[in-house]
Design a protein around this motif. Structure first.
Motif, PDB file in Angstrom:
ATOM      1  N   CYS A  96       0.846  -1.182   0.000  1.00  0.00           N
ATOM      2  CA  CYS A  96       0.000   0.000   0.000  1.00  0.00           C
ATOM      3  C   CYS A  96       0.887   1.239   0.000  1.00  0.00           C
ATOM      4  N   GLY A  98       0.553   5.553  -0.225  1.00  0.00           N
ATOM      5  CA  GLY A  98      -0.368   6.681  -0.214  1.00  0.00           C
ATOM      6  C   GLY A  98       0.332   7.996   0.038  1.00  0.00           C
ATOM      7  N   CYS A 103      -4.558   6.400  -1.655  1.00  0.00           N
ATOM      8  CA  CYS A 103      -3.513   5.376  -1.698  1.00  0.00           C
ATOM      9  C   CYS A 103      -3.864   4.326  -2.737  1.00  0.00           C
ATOM     10  N   ARG A 105      -3.531   0.225  -3.293  1.00  0.00           N
ATOM     11  CA  ARG A 105      -3.333  -0.954  -2.454  1.00  0.00           C
ATOM     12  C   ARG A 105      -3.485  -2.215  -3.282  1.00  0.00           C
ATOM     13  N   CYS A 116      -6.519   7.797   2.026  1.00  0.00           N
ATOM     14  CA  CYS A 116      -5.310   7.581   2.842  1.00  0.00           C
ATOM     15  C   CYS A 116      -5.312   8.601   3.979  1.00  0.00           C
ATOM     16  N   SER A 118      -3.271   8.799   6.471  1.00  0.00           N
ATOM     17  CA  SER A 118      -1.918   8.813   7.050  1.00  0.00           C
ATOM     18  C   SER A 118      -1.826   7.757   8.145  1.00  0.00           C
ATOM     19  N   CYS A 122      -4.790   5.350  10.473  1.00  0.00           N
ATOM     20  CA  CYS A 122      -5.133   4.223   9.595  1.00  0.00           C
ATOM     21  C   CYS A 122      -5.059   2.918  10.368  1.00  0.00           C
ATOM     22  N   CYS A 130       3.114   0.770   8.411  1.00  0.00           N
ATOM     23  CA  CYS A 130       3.189   1.785   7.371  1.00  0.00           C
ATOM     24  C   CYS A 130       4.007   2.962   7.897  1.00  0.00           C
TER      25      CYS A 130
END
Length: 309
Positions: A96, A98, A103, A105, A116, A118, A122, A130
């Motif tokens: 993924c 973004g 983003c 994926r 997305c 952030s 998320c 991430c």
């Protein structure tokens, strides 16, 4: 031309501020307080140093904390690509990517686009899966060494301080020079700072500055002379930037599985349950926030189409 394969700047070496060491049978990332310039070849003991590493160390007669560089492109977004990225830690495959708004994926049904929020908000990013991830391509400029003018050294970082600082510098230099980033004489510089998250111990990040005692006016004047000389010789910088822009857009993700495997080893802790600030320091998550994210995760599709239980 192959479709689905991003064409990235040719890389002839790496610039890092750390290394991977073996401890108790595990390969773990270890930060350093100086740069190391390596080739793209690994031995059992790690990456093999590039000849330029030894040459610059002899010239400075000290730790390698600055490197003279020039950029390949005038567009700052081509030289430094930064996004939020989640890798499959087993295969190194990007899952993924973004930008804080949208983003891409990889799922069982193919590539999908999602909002997305952030990593901080998320559900899929829980546990540090991430991170902000940046790649800067530069040419190292050493006196008496012409080198490969289209070959670059890549600096990869998940450090927020490095990404934010270099992004700001690139945009400021681009504005002040009238867009002449490719001929501006610059320098990668290692800086230290202490934060609450680092428990007052120094952490190191990368800055992009003018060289030595050069003034801004002198550097821009030099860049203008060099740019005009290249243009008179027939060098078409605008066409190079456009070719790079088209090349990046050919693939969904910039990293191959091979590149991703090296990134996972260098920047992701073995313990996937601890979030990380990009410098190897664990960050805590407030219990109430973690619970909200877990509840939200039940509505968020995981790579592969599954849902969090």
């Amino acid at each position: 031309m192959l479709k689905g394969l991003a064409l990235t700047p040719p890389v002839i070496g790496r610039i890092s501020i750390g290394k991977v060491v073996e401890k108790n049978g595990k390969r773990l990332p270890e930060k350093d307080d100086e740069f190391t310039i390596t080739s793209q070849v690994q031995s059992r003991d790690g990456w093999i140093n590039h000849p330029l590493d030894e040459q610059l160390r002899k010239e400075k007669n000290a730790k390698l904390r600055s490197i003279p560089v020039r950029l390949l492109f005038d567009d700052p977004d081509l030289s430094l690509r930064a996004n939020y990225t989640m890798f499959d830690r087993a295969t190194g495959r990007p899952l993924c990517v973004g930008n804080g708004e949208t983003c891409k994926r990889a799922t069982a049904s193919g590539m999908q686009s999602y909002p997305c929020p952030s990593p901080a908000a998320c559900a899929l990013a829980l546990g540090g899966h991430c991170k902000p991830y940046g790649r800067l391509n530069v040419r190292i400029e050493v006196e008496g060494c012409a080198g490969d003018e289209l070959g670059s050294f890549v600096l990869r970082t998940t450090g927020f301080n490095s990404i934010r600082t270099m992004s700001a510098r690139l945009r400021y230099f681009h504005a002040l020079s009238g867009g002449l980033l490719s001929t501006l004489p610059l320098e990668l510089r290692l800086r230290g700072k202490s934060t609450t998250l680092s428990h007052r111990t120094p952490i190191y990040y990368v800055d992009l500055t003018l060289r030595g005692d050069s003034t801004l006016a002198d550097a821009i004047g030099s860049a203008r002379v060099a740019w005009d000389a290249r243009e008179a010789a027939g060098v078409n910088q605008a066409a190079l930037d456009e070719a790079a822009r088209v090349g990046f857009a050919l693939g969904e993700f910039e990293e191959s599985d091979e590149d991703g495997a090296a990134v996972v080893e260098e920047f992701y802790p073995v313990d996937g349950d601890a979030q990380n600030d990009g410098h190897g320091h664990a960050l805590g998550i407030k219990p109430e926030l973690a619970e909200k994210l877990r509840q939200r995760a039940g509505k968020s599709p995981l790579p592969g189409g599954d849902r969090v239980a």
